[in-house]
Scaffold this motif. Structure first.
Motif, short mmCIF file in Angstrom:
data_model
loop_
_atom_site.label_atom_id
_atom_site.label_comp_id
_atom_site.label_asym_id
_atom_site.label_seq_id
_atom_site.Cartn_x
_atom_site.Cartn_y
_atom_site.Cartn_z
N ALA A 237 7.56 -4.64 -7.35
CA ALA A 237 9.00 -4.37 -7.33
C ALA A 237 9.33 -3.26 -6.33
O ALA A 237 10.31 -3.36 -5.58
CB ALA A 237 9.46 -3.98 -8.73
N GLU A 238 8.52 -2.21 -6.31
CA GLU A 238 8.75 -1.09 -5.39
C GLU A 238 8.62 -1.52 -3.94
O GLU A 238 9.35 -1.05 -3.06
CB GLU A 238 7.76 0.04 -5.70
CG GLU A 238 7.81 1.23 -4.76
CD GLU A 238 9.01 2.12 -4.98
OE1 GLU A 238 9.29 2.95 -4.10
OE2 GLU A 238 9.68 1.98 -6.03
N MET B 239 0.55 -3.14 -11.36
CA MET B 239 0.64 -4.13 -10.29
C MET B 239 2.07 -4.67 -10.18
O MET B 239 2.60 -4.84 -9.08
CB MET B 239 -0.35 -5.27 -10.54
CG MET B 239 -1.80 -4.84 -10.67
SD MET B 239 -2.62 -4.57 -9.10
CE MET B 239 -3.17 -6.22 -8.70
N ASP B 240 2.70 -4.93 -11.33
CA ASP B 240 4.06 -5.47 -11.32
C ASP B 240 5.05 -4.46 -10.75
O ASP B 240 5.96 -4.80 -10.00
CB ASP B 240 4.48 -5.87 -12.73
CG ASP B 240 3.73 -7.09 -13.24
OD1 ASP B 240 2.90 -7.63 -12.48
OD2 ASP B 240 3.96 -7.48 -14.40
N ARG B 241 4.87 -3.20 -11.12
CA ARG B 241 5.79 -2.17 -10.64
C ARG B 241 5.62 -1.95 -9.14
O ARG B 241 6.59 -1.69 -8.42
CB ARG B 241 5.56 -0.87 -11.40
CG ARG B 241 6.65 0.15 -11.18
CD ARG B 241 6.60 1.25 -12.20
NE ARG B 241 7.69 2.19 -12.02
CZ ARG B 241 7.89 3.25 -12.78
NH1 ARG B 241 7.06 3.50 -13.79
NH2 ARG B 241 8.90 4.07 -12.56
N VAL B 242 4.39 -2.04 -8.66
CA VAL B 242 4.14 -1.92 -7.22
C VAL B 242 4.86 -3.04 -6.48
O VAL B 242 5.49 -2.82 -5.44
CB VAL B 242 2.63 -1.96 -6.92
CG1 VAL B 242 2.38 -2.17 -5.43
CG2 VAL B 242 1.97 -0.67 -7.37
N LEU C 171 0.83 -1.20 0.00
CA LEU C 171 0.00 0.00 0.00
C LEU C 171 0.87 1.26 0.00
O LEU C 171 0.57 2.23 -0.71
CB LEU C 171 -0.94 -0.01 1.20
CG LEU C 171 -1.98 -1.14 1.20
CD1 LEU C 171 -2.75 -1.16 2.52
CD2 LEU C 171 -2.94 -1.00 0.03
N ASP C 172 1.94 1.25 0.78
CA ASP C 172 2.84 2.40 0.80
C ASP C 172 3.51 2.59 -0.57
O ASP C 172 3.66 3.72 -1.05
CB ASP C 172 3.92 2.22 1.87
CG ASP C 172 3.37 2.39 3.28
OD1 ASP C 172 2.28 2.96 3.42
OD2 ASP C 172 4.04 1.95 4.24
N ALA C 173 3.91 1.49 -1.19
CA ALA C 173 4.54 1.57 -2.51
C ALA C 173 3.56 2.12 -3.55
O ALA C 173 3.95 2.90 -4.43
CB ALA C 173 5.03 0.19 -2.93
#
Length: 202
Positions: free
Chosen positions: A48-49, A43-46, A26-28
């Motif tokens: 990874a982050e 969704m994929d980038r979240v 959620l923070d990412a």
């Protein structure tokens, strides 16, 4: 043969859900919304982050819209002040909570990115409005109506218009480069209350 409870296979319980991973995701999501906007928050980038697997994200949230809504709803819930019982104190508390929230998560950048993508992301913008803006409006409206009922504010007050004015002050002052620091909320509320306090009984 009569079966007993011991004869019935019991479903295996999986490992308890790791709450820390939920919070990391959620923070990412909020960080990416501020930097890359809706289009860049996949969704994929979240995953990874946040430093988690893609499976972790996809098993918790079915879509990007649902994930963004969950992230912004969490922010909203964490910034709801306890009622203080006086219209001035409650309005200052709510506006200052909003100011601090925007400072912490880059709220102005999130709003700007979302508005820039409005023609292409209407559904997600509707989610953002429902999870953040409309609840904030409802909280301020409730404070104002309580003030009217207690006799602190004029009975003819246009509550929804006043809510727009109070919330809009933050955006307007930010865009104008005016200081939006710890004393900002009290100044805005005091200026609003000056002409709108209920007249004392004769």
């Amino acid at each position: 043969m009569v079966s007993t409870d011991r004869d019935v296979p019991r479903p295996r319980r999986g490992r308890p859900r790791d709450r820390s991973k939920d919070l990391a995701v959620l923070d990412a999501t909020v960080r990416l919304l501020a930097v890359t906007g809706i289009a860049g928050t996949s969704m994929d980038r979240v995953a990874a982050e946040a430093g988690v697997s893609k499976v972790t994200v996809y098993t918790r949230w079915a879509s990007k819209s649902e994930l963004i809504g969950a992230a912004l709803t969490r922010l909203q819930v964490e910034h709801v002040p306890d009622p203080l019982g006086a219209v001035r104190d409650d309005l200052v508390a709510h506006l200052d909570a909003m100011r601090r929230q925007y400072d912490e998560v880059g709220g102005m950048a999130i709003i700007g990115n979302c508005l820039a993508e409005e023609p292409r992301s209407g559904e997600l913008l509707a989610t953002i409005r429902a999870s953040t803006l409309l609840p904030r409006r409802a909280l301020l409206a409730a404070v104002l109506r309580a003030g009217v009922e207690r006799g602190e504010l004029d009975a003819g007050l246009d509550v929804e218009r006043v809510v727009s004015m109070l919330l809009g002050s933050l955006y307007a002052d930010h865009l104008a480069g005016r200081p939006v620091g710890p004393g900002w909320a009290a100044g805005v509320v005091d200026e609003f209350l000056r002409p709108h306090r209920a007249a004392p009984p004769r």
